[in-house]
Write a protein that holds these residues in place. Structure first.
Motif, mmCIF file in Angstrom:
data_model
loop_
_atom_site.group_PDB
_atom_site.id
_atom_site.type_symbol
_atom_site.label_atom_id
_atom_site.label_comp_id
_atom_site.label_asym_id
_atom_site.label_seq_id
_atom_site.Cartn_x
_atom_site.Cartn_y
_atom_site.Cartn_z
ATOM 1 N N GLY A 78 0.750 -1.245 0.000
ATOM 2 C CA GLY A 78 0.000 0.000 0.000
ATOM 3 C C GLY A 78 0.784 1.302 0.000
ATOM 4 O O GLY A 78 0.727 2.056 -0.962
ATOM 5 N N PRO A 79 1.537 1.623 1.079
ATOM 6 C CA PRO A 79 2.212 2.923 1.119
ATOM 7 C C PRO A 79 3.137 3.137 -0.083
ATOM 8 O O PRO A 79 3.202 4.228 -0.640
ATOM 9 N N SER A 82 1.109 3.875 -3.204
ATOM 10 C CA SER A 82 0.648 5.273 -3.206
ATOM 11 C C SER A 82 1.742 6.199 -3.735
ATOM 12 O O SER A 82 1.473 7.111 -4.510
ATOM 13 N N GLY A 106 -2.770 -3.942 5.631
ATOM 14 C CA GLY A 106 -3.813 -3.172 6.294
ATOM 15 C C GLY A 106 -3.553 -1.677 6.225
ATOM 16 O O GLY A 106 -2.421 -1.228 6.409
ATOM 17 N N GLY A 107 -4.597 -0.924 6.030
ATOM 18 C CA GLY A 107 -4.446 0.527 5.931
ATOM 19 C C GLY A 107 -5.683 1.176 6.469
ATOM 20 O O GLY A 107 -6.512 0.509 7.070
ATOM 21 N N PRO A 108 -5.812 2.488 6.306
ATOM 22 C CA PRO A 108 -4.928 3.424 5.606
ATOM 23 C C PRO A 108 -3.705 3.792 6.453
ATOM 24 O O PRO A 108 -3.571 3.296 7.568
ATOM 25 N N GLY A 109 -2.836 4.664 5.884
ATOM 26 C CA GLY A 109 -1.643 5.103 6.594
ATOM 27 C C GLY A 109 -0.698 3.940 6.793
ATOM 28 O O GLY A 109 -0.541 3.085 5.929
ATOM 29 N N LEU A 110 -0.089 3.905 7.962
ATOM 30 C CA LEU A 110 0.859 2.847 8.253
ATOM 31 C C LEU A 110 0.131 1.531 8.491
ATOM 32 O O LEU A 110 0.594 0.460 8.119
ATOM 33 N N GLY A 111 -1.046 1.617 9.107
ATOM 34 C CA GLY A 111 -1.895 0.442 9.309
ATOM 35 C C GLY A 111 -1.145 -0.694 9.967
ATOM 36 O O GLY A 111 -0.503 -0.522 10.998
ATOM 37 N N ASN A 112 -1.225 -1.877 9.364
ATOM 38 C CA ASN A 112 -0.395 -2.980 9.834
ATOM 39 C C ASN A 112 0.039 -3.825 8.640
ATOM 40 O O ASN A 112 -0.221 -3.450 7.489
ATOM 41 N N GLU A 116 -5.194 -7.259 3.626
ATOM 42 C CA GLU A 116 -6.464 -6.601 3.321
ATOM 43 C C GLU A 116 -6.646 -6.596 1.805
ATOM 44 O O GLU A 116 -5.773 -7.068 1.071
ATOM 45 N N SER A 118 -7.807 -3.557 0.507
ATOM 46 C CA SER A 118 -8.283 -2.177 0.530
ATOM 47 C C SER A 118 -7.566 -1.250 -0.451
ATOM 48 O O SER A 118 -7.781 -0.050 -0.417
ATOM 49 N N ASP A 119 -6.726 -1.792 -1.347
ATOM 50 C CA ASP A 119 -6.152 -0.946 -2.400
ATOM 51 C C ASP A 119 -6.919 -1.113 -3.710
ATOM 52 O O ASP A 119 -6.450 -0.669 -4.765
ATOM 53 N N GLY A 329 -8.479 -5.126 8.676
ATOM 54 C CA GLY A 329 -7.409 -5.029 9.671
ATOM 55 C C GLY A 329 -6.559 -6.282 9.757
ATOM 56 O O GLY A 329 -5.662 -6.369 10.597
#
Lengths: 352, 352, 352, 352
Positions: A78-79, A82, A106-112, A116, A118-119, A329
Motif C-alpha cells: 500500500g504505502p 501510493s 492493512g491501511g490506511p496510513g501505516l496500518g499494519n 487486506e 483495501s487498495d 485489519g
C-alpha cells in the motif's frame, strides 16, 4: 515442473516465465520476498535487479526501462503503491507496458502488515491523476500468483499499459504445490521503443500533449484501447452458480472462504454459488449479470469497507438486491460468518 | 467587502477567513497562484508559508503541522496530487484535518496545463492505499473558491479528516466579483494534538495499529465517521429541476455551461433541469434520486471519460436511463453540443 | 595495442585493464565522457554501470560495492566531488578501496567548465571530515590517464583506501596515441568483504567506533598505513633538473607547459629544470628536497591560487626561495609567461 | 547580563546578539542543542528556524536566505559539514555571507560523538571545490562561543563570505558563567541582495562565470578580498610567551590544557608559553613568527593527526624546530602528558 512454492516467490517464477527482464523496487512488508526472489533469479537469466532509493525512484526506473522496450516490473504494498501513483499515471499516459504487484496490507496510513484488499479503488479506479486504467488481475492461489503474473506481462504489452497483480499477504505467504511449464516467451516487437540504436533514435516516448485537441485525441485513443480490453479481457470463475439462489461474490483469498461456504450451504440444502472476478479491471460485468440473472440475492464479501461492491452494483444496476459483508485489519471472515448470512436470507425467504 | 478577484487567489482569501495558519506546497501550473497568494497573505496574519522541495515533502509537512493542531493546507495539480497520495492516506489514517486544493489539469501523465476534471476518481474514490475517504468540495465560481475553501477547513476539523477542494484551471483563472466577510473563526479545541506543551506530551498521533482487531476497530470508527458525513454533509444545487423531463448533471465549471443549456432548452420548449453536486464526497445521492424521480433521462457531463458517472449511476441504481457526454484535454463542451443532445432525446421521445 | 584515444575515454580503458567491475556516477561536464565510456565498456566485460540519481547516491553505491569486494569507481567534477566528501570520509574511515576521478573545472561554486587545478586542497588535504587521506595521482598525458587509473585500483586495494585521479578538462579532452597492454589483473583476496556468502557473513564493514580508545587505535592504524604509503608510494618525474639553477614545479597539464619552458630557457642559456609530482599525496617531498638542493629558486606554477604551493614550501622548509605563478578560470600560462619569470630571476642574479 | 550557560546554547545567544535572523539545519550529535536553541530563541525575535530534510537542503536554504540579504546560519558536525561542502563553495563563489558552526566529533566516517579537532583541513583549507577560503574562528570558552559567533556574523558581512565557528563537543557541552550585553546590531546595507523589491529586481547573485577571463577576474577579486582579511583579521592570544623557551601552540579546548601546562612548567622552573590562534583562517602567522622568534622549540598540540601543524610550519618556515603531540577519538591530552614533553626538551637542552 511440480514444486512446493510460496506465493510471493511464485510471482517471480511466473514473471521470469513471462519474460521479465528487469525489476526495480524498494522493500516493504509483506511484499519484500518478491524483491528477494527477483534479486536471486533475475541475474541467473541475464536480467537486472535494482533496489532503488525509494518507491518514487523505482517506478520512474520502470518507466525508463519500459521506454527502452524491456519487460519490467516492480512490487510493493500500500504505502509504496501510493508513492508510485504519479509514475503509474505517467506510464499509462505514455502507453508504456509494465507489471506492478501490490501485496495489499492493512491501511490506511501505516496500518499494519496483515492482509487486506483495501487498495482496490487505488488501483482499479485509477489512484493517479487523469483518465487512465490499470489492467488488474487478482490471484486466489499460489499457482495463479505465477500464472497471472506471466499473463500480466502479456496483457501489458498487448495494450501498452500498466498491468497490476493485486494480491495480499495471505496468498503471498502461503505455500502450495504449483506446476510451472517452460515456454518460449516471445515479447512482441516494440518499434516505438527507444533502444539506443540509430533506428529508434527518432522515437519519442512521452505523455505530454500541449494542444487540447491533440490531448483529447490521445485520450480517445486510450479510451478506445480500454474499450477493447473491456470486451476481450474480462476473466472470472464460477462455482455452483448455475442454479444458485444466493450468489456470493469475492476475489482473491476471500473467494476460497466463499467456496467453502458454498459447499457447506449446499450440504445444508441451500443453493449457494460463487462468482469470482479474476480480472478486477476490466470487471467481468456481463458475466456477473448473466450469473446473477436468476438469483434472489447477491452477497459481496471483501477485506475492505466495500470497494468492489460499487462495481458489482454498477454491473447489476438495481436488478438484484446486493448485500455486503466484510472484515478488515487483517481479519478474514470465517465460513461460519458467511453461513450465518446465507441462512438469514433463507429464513427471510421462507418467511416471505 | 466586495472585490474583483481571481479564482486561485480567492482560494487563499477564503483559506485565511477560514482560519488557515500554514501552507506547505510545491508550485505547479495551473495551481501556482495559490502558492503565490499564500506567500503574500499568510505572513501578514502571522501564518507560515513554506515552499517544500517536493510534493512528497509538502504533504508530510502538512501532516506534521496538522498533528500540532494547526489549520494547514496545500495545493497542487494532478501530478503533484498523485505524489501526495501516500501522505493523504496517512493523514486520513491518523485522523488529521487538513485542506488540499487540486486545480485539475489535463492528464494522465504530463498531459497539459488546460483544465479537466479527471482527478475525480483519484480524490473521491481514495487514490491512496487503504480504506479512507476525502471530503471533496467542487466550486463553480470564484465566490465559491473562497467560500468552499473556508468550509473545507471547518469540515476537516469537524471530521478530523482531509478535505479537498477539487477545481480546475477555468475557475482558477477566471476573475469575478466576490463578497468576502470577516468573521471570527474559532477552530475547535484539539486536545489530541501534540503541541510541544507538557499537557500534550502524552498524545500520540499515528496511523499504525498492529493488532488486527485494533486496526479493524479503528477502521470501523473511521467508517462510522464517514457514515455520519454521508448523512449530514451532502450539498447540491438545483436549477429548473422541478418539472424537468431531462436532468443535466455536472459539477464545477461544467455546471455553468449546463445552466446555459437549460435556459436555452427551456426557451425552445424543452423542460430541462440541472443538478449540481457541490460535495462530490459525500455524493448527494438522495437528493439526486429525488430530483430524478420523474425525469425521463439523465445526462451526465464531465471533463473526463466518465468518473462521476459511476456515482450518478450508483445513486439512481437503474431507475432512470443515464447518458454521458464529455470533452477532455482542455476542451469544454459548448451549449450547442449539450443542446444537440437534449434535442435528440426530444426527437426520440416524440418518435416513441 | 596502439590507438588514438581521448583522455576521458582512456580513463575507462585503464580502469578496465585495472580490473574495474563497476561504475556508479552522475554526469557533469567536463567528466561526462568517462560515464559514457563506462556505460559502453563495462557491460562488455560483465561489469556494472549505473547512473545514480545524485552524486550523494553514487558515492554511497561505491561504498556498498566496495564493501562487497568489488573493484569500483566513480568520476565527477568539482561540485559533484564536493557532494561526495561525506562518502569519501566514510570510505576512508571504513578502509574501503575505490577509485575516484576528478576532472577539475573552474570554481568555486558553479564557476565554468574550463580546466583548473583548484580541487587540490579538497582532495589532497582531505575535504571531508575527520583525519584521513586520499591517495592522489595526477596524470599529464592521455597515456597516464589510462596507466594511473589502473595504478589507482592497485593502490586503493593495497592500502584499502580511496585513490583519486586528479585531472582536468585539458587532459580529459585531448587526443593522443596511447599503448595499452592487456595483462592479467589479480585483485587481492578480500577476506574482510561482505559478499553474501556464508563465510563472509561474520564480516562487518563500518567506520563507527564509539569508544574513544578504540577510535584512537583505529586512527593510529590508519595513520600507520598512511605513513607506509608516504615511504613507498611517492612518484615524480624530473626533466633537466640535474644542474638546474631554477626549478619549475607543476603537475598535470601545467607540467607540459613547464617542460617547453625548460627547453626554451636552456636554448637561451638558462639552466632551468622541471620537477613534476605524479603523486600529489603522498607528496614526493624527499625527492623534491633532493632536486632543489642546489637550485637558487623554485617556481611553482598551478591553475589555482596556490594550493600545491603549501606542500612545496613544507617540503623545502625555508631552504630555497619559492615563487608562485598561476592562471585560473580556464586560462593556462603560456611558455612566454613562464619564460618571463625565469628571465627575471636571471636578471636579478646577474644584478646581484 | 551574567548567566550560567552551556556552550552550544551560547552559540545561539551570540548569534541573536549578532543579528542572526534565520537558522536552517539538520540535527546531529553533538551539535543538536544549537538547533534546539535556535528553534526556541529565533521565533522570539521574529526570526526563522527551519529543520531541513538534509544537510544538503539546509546549506542551500542558507544560500537562498543569504542572497535575500538575511543574516543566516547553520550548524552541524563532521558528516553534515561534509555534505555541505558543495553549498559552502557556492556561497563563497557567489560572495554570500553566512555563519556555519561545526561542533567537531570523532572521525573519519561515522566515527563517534566525542570531541576532536579533525575538521580543521576540511574548513580551513577549503574542503569544497575551487579556490575559496572560509573565515574560521575557534572559541576556547563558553563566553567565546557567544562572542565569536556574533563576530562571525560581522566578518561574514564585511567580506561577503562564509564564516565558520569551529568548535567541539567539550566546549559545546561545558557550562560556564558568561556575560552578554545587548547592543544595537546594524547589519550593513546589502545593495547586492535580491529582496523581492522592485529596486533589487536587477540584482543577480551567482557563482557562474562562463568566460575564462571573467572567471579569472572574479577569482582575483576574491583573492584580493582574502588578502585584505589576511592583513586585518588574524586574532590570537598569548600567555607567558614573552620570555618562553618552549612555545606551546593549540586552539580551542586544547589551549586550556596547554595553559595549565604552562603554569605547571613555570612552577617547575621551565619557561613555557602559549600561543593560541583564535582565527584559524586567516592564520595569525606573523604573530606566531614574532612569538616564536626567540624560542628553542615549538610544540603543536591538536585533537587530530597534525592538521594545524602544517600552518604552524608554514608560518615558521624552518626557523624553529616544531614538534607535534596529539590525542584523538575523544581523548584529550592531560597536563601530565604535555609536561612530559616539555620536560624532555629541558633534559635534551641541558644535555646539549
Amino acid at each position: 515442473m511440480r514444486q512446493l512454492c510460496k506465493g510471493n516467490v511464485a510471482v517471480m517464477k511466473g514473471a521470469i516465465l513471462g519474460g521479465c527482464q528487469a525489476y526495480y523496487g524498494y522493500p516493504i512488508t509483506p511484499a519484500s520476498e518478491i524483491a528477494e526472489a527477483a534479486a536471486l533469479y533475475l541475474p541467473q537469466v541475464g536480467g537486472t535487479f535494482l533496489q532503488a532509493e525509494s518507491e518514487v525512484a523505482a517506478i520512474n526506473m520502470v518507466y525508463g526501462a519500459s521506454a527502452a522496450g524491456i519487460r519490467v516490473m516492480t512490487a510493493s504494498s500500500g504505502p509504496g503503491i501510493s508513492l508510485m501513483q504519479e509514475g503509474i499515471s505517467y506510464l499509462a499516459g505514455a502507453e508504456l507496458p509494465c507489471v506492478i504487484v501490490d501485496v495489499v496490507r492493512g491501511g490506511p496510513g501505516l496500518g499494519n502488515i496483515a492482509p487486506e484488499q483495501s487498495d482496490y479503488a487505488a488501483l482499479v479506479k485509477g489512484g493517479g491523476h487523469g483518465d487512465y486504467r490499470n489492467i488488474v488481475l487478482a490471484p486466489a492461489s499460489v499457482q495463479e500468483m505465477a500464472d497471472l503474473t506471466a499473463l500480466a506481462f502479456e496483457l501489458a504489452d498487448r495494450y501498452r499499459n500498466p498491468a497490476v497483480v493485486l494480491t495480499d499477504g495471505f496468498v503471498g505467504q502461503m505455500m502450495e504445490p504449483i506446476e510451472l511449464e517452460f515456454r518460449e516467451t516471445a515479447a512482441p516487437a516494440k518499434p516505438w521503443a527507444v533502444c539506443g540504436t540509430p533506428e529508434t533514435r527518432k522515437n519519442v516516448v512521452t505523455s505530454i500533449f500541449l494542444e487540447p485537441d491533440v490531448l483529447e485525441a490521445h485520450q480517445h485513443n486510450l479510451e478506445a484501447k480500454y474499450q477493447l480490453a473491456r470486451q476481450r479481457e474480462p476473466r472470472h470463475e464460477l462455482y455452483g452458480a448455475d442454479d444458485a439462489d444466493v450468489l456470493l461474490v469475492g476475489f482473491g483469498i476471500v473467494s476460497r472462504v466463499l467456496r467453502s461456504a458454498v459447499e457447506r450451504a449446499r450440504r445444508e440444502g441451500v443453493r449457494a454459488g460463487l462468482f469470482r472476478p479474476i480480472t478486477l479491471w476490466p470487471f467481468p460485468s456481463a458475466a456477473l449479470q448473466a450469473a446473477a440473472a436468476r438469483v434472489r440475492k447477491v452477497l459481496v464479501v471483501e477485506l475492505n469497507n466495500g470497494q468492489m461492491l460499487e462495481d458489482v452494483r454498477l454491473a447489476l444496476d438495481g436488478r438484484v438486491p446486493v448485500d455486503f459483508y466484510s472484515r478488515v485489519g487483517g481479519n478474514v471472515p470465517s465460513v461460519d460468518e458467511i453461513d450465518e448470512h446465507i441462512a438469514s436470507y433463507v429464513i427471510a425467504r421462507d418467511a416471505a
